[in-house]
Write an enzyme that holds these catalytic residues in place. Structure first.
Site, PDB file in Angstrom:
ATOM      1  N   ARG A  70      37.130  -7.956  81.818  1.00  0.00           N
ATOM      2  CA  ARG A  70      37.449  -9.332  82.166  1.00  0.00           C
ATOM      3  C   ARG A  70      38.870  -9.661  81.737  1.00  0.00           C
ATOM      4  O   ARG A  70      39.400  -9.081  80.796  1.00  0.00           O
ATOM      5  CB  ARG A  70      36.483 -10.301  81.482  1.00  0.00           C
ATOM      6  CG  ARG A  70      35.119 -10.389  82.172  1.00  0.00           C
ATOM      7  CD  ARG A  70      34.205 -11.405  81.513  1.00  0.00           C
ATOM      8  NE  ARG A  70      33.782 -10.971  80.200  1.00  0.00           N
ATOM      9  CZ  ARG A  70      34.294 -11.372  79.053  1.00  0.00           C
ATOM     10  NH1 ARG A  70      35.258 -12.283  79.025  1.00  0.00           N
ATOM     11  NH2 ARG A  70      33.842 -10.898  77.909  1.00  0.00           N
ATOM     12  N   TYR A 198      36.274  -5.719  88.979  1.00  0.00           N
ATOM     13  CA  TYR A 198      35.470  -5.522  87.768  1.00  0.00           C
ATOM     14  C   TYR A 198      34.373  -6.583  87.624  1.00  0.00           C
ATOM     15  O   TYR A 198      34.611  -7.782  87.844  1.00  0.00           O
ATOM     16  CB  TYR A 198      36.364  -5.537  86.515  1.00  0.00           C
ATOM     17  CG  TYR A 198      35.517  -5.577  85.272  1.00  0.00           C
ATOM     18  CD1 TYR A 198      34.854  -4.434  84.826  1.00  0.00           C
ATOM     19  CD2 TYR A 198      35.290  -6.774  84.603  1.00  0.00           C
ATOM     20  CE1 TYR A 198      34.016  -4.494  83.728  1.00  0.00           C
ATOM     21  CE2 TYR A 198      34.457  -6.831  83.495  1.00  0.00           C
ATOM     22  CZ  TYR A 198      33.819  -5.691  83.066  1.00  0.00           C
ATOM     23  OH  TYR A 198      32.973  -5.747  81.996  1.00  0.00           O
ATOM     24  N   LYS A 207      29.159 -14.292  85.287  1.00  0.00           N
ATOM     25  CA  LYS A 207      29.838 -15.188  84.357  1.00  0.00           C
ATOM     26  C   LYS A 207      30.407 -16.418  85.077  1.00  0.00           C
ATOM     27  O   LYS A 207      30.370 -17.532  84.560  1.00  0.00           O
ATOM     28  CB  LYS A 207      30.936 -14.440  83.601  1.00  0.00           C
ATOM     29  CG  LYS A 207      30.415 -13.246  82.801  1.00  0.00           C
ATOM     30  CD  LYS A 207      29.368 -13.662  81.815  1.00  0.00           C
ATOM     31  CE  LYS A 207      28.540 -12.521  81.274  1.00  0.00           C
ATOM     32  NZ  LYS A 207      29.057 -11.795  80.147  1.00  0.00           N
ATOM     33  N   ASP A 276      21.553 -11.145  78.954  1.00  0.00           N
ATOM     34  CA  ASP A 276      22.925 -11.670  78.930  1.00  0.00           C
ATOM     35  C   ASP A 276      23.028 -13.181  79.127  1.00  0.00           C
ATOM     36  O   ASP A 276      23.856 -13.814  78.493  1.00  0.00           O
ATOM     37  CB  ASP A 276      23.755 -10.963  80.008  1.00  0.00           C
ATOM     38  CG  ASP A 276      25.252 -11.177  79.849  1.00  0.00           C
ATOM     39  OD1 ASP A 276      25.737 -11.144  78.699  1.00  0.00           O
ATOM     40  OD2 ASP A 276      25.943 -11.381  80.858  1.00  0.00           O
ATOM     41  N   ARG A 365      30.253   0.850  82.179  1.00  0.00           N
ATOM     42  CA  ARG A 365      29.052   0.037  82.387  1.00  0.00           C
ATOM     43  C   ARG A 365      28.032   0.731  83.269  1.00  0.00           C
ATOM     44  O   ARG A 365      28.350   1.644  84.027  1.00  0.00           O
ATOM     45  CB  ARG A 365      29.461  -1.270  83.078  1.00  0.00           C
ATOM     46  CG  ARG A 365      30.428  -2.142  82.282  1.00  0.00           C
ATOM     47  CD  ARG A 365      29.681  -3.110  81.412  1.00  0.00           C
ATOM     48  NE  ARG A 365      30.532  -3.860  80.500  1.00  0.00           N
ATOM     49  CZ  ARG A 365      30.095  -4.929  79.839  1.00  0.00           C
ATOM     50  NH1 ARG A 365      28.857  -5.366  79.999  1.00  0.00           N
ATOM     51  NH2 ARG A 365      30.885  -5.551  79.002  1.00  0.00           N
TER      52      ARG A 365
HETATM   53  O1  SAT Z   1      32.049  -8.151  82.477  1.00  0.00           O
HETATM   54  S1  SAT Z   1      30.976  -9.065  82.191  1.00  0.00           S
HETATM   55  O2  SAT Z   1      31.523 -10.389  81.933  1.00  0.00           O
HETATM   56  O3  SAT Z   1      30.078  -9.131  83.320  1.00  0.00           O
HETATM   57  C1  SAT Z   1      30.137  -8.535  80.837  1.00  0.00           C
HETATM   58  C2  SAT Z   1      30.561  -9.222  79.612  1.00  0.00           C
HETATM   59  O4  SAT Z   1      31.734  -9.149  79.250  1.00  0.00           O
HETATM   60  O5  SAT Z   1      29.726  -9.872  78.957  1.00  0.00           O
HETATM   61 MN    MN Z   2      27.874 -11.017  78.538  1.00  0.00          MN
END
Ligand code: SAT
Ligand code: MN
Length: 580
Positions: A70, A198, A207, A276, A365
């Site tokens: 991110r 990404y 997110k 998450d 990931r």
């Molecule tokens: O890359 S993501 O935001 O989906 C995963 C994370 O950083 O929590």
């Molecule tokens: Mn997360």
């Protein structure tokens, strides 16, 4: 194809006119469509087949090496008033942001397929769920959205019925970090993301929608959108206690979400509802009810092993997409911590050479459906969600913060969340290992001013008859030699047990200025090798260091000026005074 939703059709047409794709494909979410997306990516080299005998349906994606995490400095909240975004967000005026994004999107999909991806965050027939449509020129994003969300026809039918949906526009653009922005327009229920493929930047349901936009909506509608895992903990009598826990990215949420209790806990079981994101709604019974808006995991691969998370390993043998992991001679996915075997290719496809750094990218990931998880809870599909007894906050803190403590009450619990801090990780670009404040693990994800967010949290005290208890944990304390003092992973069950006992009102505690702590004898050490002196240290509060921490918390809160709810500073002052 077109939908029965005129506004949606119109928006799709406008986007197509702006971006000039070669073709438009409306995703139906079928297996045949997924297979087709995979085939397409295999043909163009975006995906590589992994060993189909040992890992059927598993593929590897190697991202652009400059596009692996991110990008918080390129992520903006675009509200009319800058103060509504708050000091916790980058801000741009909506008109400026739109102008900038329109320029980037103009003609950007030439020669590409534009995918229209309808999705539902949450069980398809839950009143608590919310829908969106992501338009993207990335087949990787479309395929991952099918693993991560309820994607396709059923979601589209719900959108046609509900009318409202979040508009997400995404293009990988040129994957140029200099032409990359992740823009949120909460007042317009809109997201625009350019220049990155990404996860958190590109899978807009996650997110961008389920946290940034949803947190904004949740404040208006009286609920909470949080960066939390959800688990059900079953005791030998078969009673299940549900808890939700907030930790920053790459701090073990996935591991805790699918924990296997140690051998000394016969009859205990942890059920995974989510790893998450958690949407919390006040229920008619006065309790807080949680749904997991997602349908899959986008988990950190490094460190996942038979010892640390056997459930995760078991679900990664089929139908998973891996991003930026290494591969073995047998063409199986590999990452640091997985096994003693050495890989042959690193995450960039180079011959493995330790001189080039880790073989798997530290933020590599896996994407996989939650239903593949051996500890999957069917309650993840419950339209009303699960009732939450405890909220747990946690960070990565090498020093100071005890293994576990409980807040005195809701207001104190909100301060505990607001004051959270953690060492930065590879989930975002930038330096790692630096302690920063990460309130409620939402620093990168809260779609509005934290001061208003905390006020919203505090307000639940008046709206819920049965407030969850609030705890803070720290699995990451280190000794003078730099070694972790607590074994973590499955052994965290020992801390969860105390938390559950506290929720059910039958456990002792010690009073301290920062909260209730277990007495060392309240933590079951049967079957684990920990020195009693280490546990005593893990459960102690160093007044002098905590006084310094409280002074820092004050500075952190003061950033929010007049908008800061008084209750938080009251709590800070009370604790600071008690420490003296
Ligand atoms: O890359 S993501 O935001 O989906 C995963 C994370 O950083 O929590
Ligand atoms: Mn997360």
């Amino acid at each position: 194809m077109q939908s029965k939703h005129d506004q949606l059709n119109q928006w799709v047409n406008e986007v197509a006119a702006l971006t000039s794709p070669a073709q438009v494909h409306w995703c139906d979410g079928s297996q045949a469509e997924y297979d087709q997306l995979i085939r397409l990516m295999l043909d163009c080299g975006d995906l590589l087949e992994l060993n189909q005998t040992t890992h059927p349906g598993c593929y590897l994606h190697r991202s652009d090496p400059q596009d692996v995490a991110r990008v918080e400095h390129l992520t903006f909240i675009c509200t009319t008033e800058e103060q509504d975004a708050g000091p916790n967000n980058n801000w741009l005026a909506p008109a400026d942001a739109h102008r900038r994004m329109d320029e980037l999107f103009a003609g950007c999909m030439q020669g590409r397929t534009m995918y229209v991806v309808p999705y539902c965050m949450g069980p398809i027939d839950s009143p608590l769920s919310r829908c969106g449509v992501e338009i993207t020129d990335s087949a990787y994003v479309a395929a991952n959205m099918r693993l991560m969300t309820r994607m396709g026809s059923a979601a589209l039918r719900r959108i046609e019925r509900d009318g409202v949906f979040v508009k997400g526009l995404h293009s990988i653009g040129e994957l140029d970090p200099a032409r990359r922005f992740i823009m949120h327009f909460p007042q317009e229920l809109q997201i625009q993301s350019y220049g990155s493929g990404y996860g958190g930047n590109a899978l807009l349901g996650k997110k961008c929608h389920a946290l940034r936009i949803a947190s904004y909506q949740a404040r208006q509608e009286g609920w909470l959108a949080e960066h939390m895992l959800i688990v059900g903990i079953e005791n030998p009598q078969g009673e299940k206690t549900y808890v939700a826990a907030a930790f920053p990215s790459a701090c073990g949420k996935t591991n805790l979400a699918m924990l296997i209790p140690p051998a000394s806990y016969p009859g205990w079981k942890v059920w995974t509802v989510g790893d998450d994101i958690c949407w919390l709604h006040p229920g008619e019974d006065g309790r807080l009810w949680a749904i997991n808006p997602e349908a899959g995991f986008f988990g950190v691969a490094p460190g996942t092993s038979e010892a640390t998370n056997p459930n995760a390993l078991a679900m990664l043998n089929k139908d998973a997409i891996f991003t930026n992991v290494a591969v073995t001679a047998n063409n199986e996915p590999w990452w640091e911590g997985k096994s003693d075997e050495l890989p042959v290719k690193d995450w960039q496809g180079r011959d493995y050479d330790p001189a080039n750094g880790p073989a798997a990218h530290p933020n590599s990931r896996f994407t996989v459906s939650i239903k593949h998880c051996p500890s999957y809870s069917p309650q993840a599909e419950a339209p009303s969600g699960v009732p939450i007894s405890a909220l747990i906050f946690g960070g990565r803190r090498a020093s100071l913060v005890p293994l576990v403590f409980e807040s005195f009450d809701w207001q104190h619990g909100v301060l505990v969340g607001a004051a959270m801090a953690s060492e930065t990780t590879a989930a975002a670009t930038g330096a790692t290992g630096i302690v920063r404040r990460d309130p409620m693990a939402m620093q990168p994800f809260c779609g509005y001013n934290f001061a208003d967010y905390w006020a919203h949290w505090l307000g639940f005290a008046d709206r819920l008859e049965h407030l969850p208890k609030v705890f803070h944990v720290n699995w990451f304390r280190k000794d003078e030699q730099g070694q972790f003092m607590w074994p973590g992973f499955g052994e965290n069950m020992r801390v969860l047990e105390w938390i559950i006992q506290r929720c059910h009102g039958h456990s002792e505690s010690l009073h301290s200025p920062i909260g209730h702590l277990p007495r060392p004898e309240d933590i079951n050490l049967e079957g684990v090798d920990i020195e009693p002196s280490a546990l005593t240290q893990l459960l102690s509060v160093d007044r002098q260091s905590w006084a310094a921490e409280l002074a820092q918390i004050k500075v952190h809160l003061e950033q929010f000026g007049e908008r800061l709810p008084a209750g938080l500073m009251d709590q800070q002052q009370r604790i600071a005074a008690d420490l003296n």
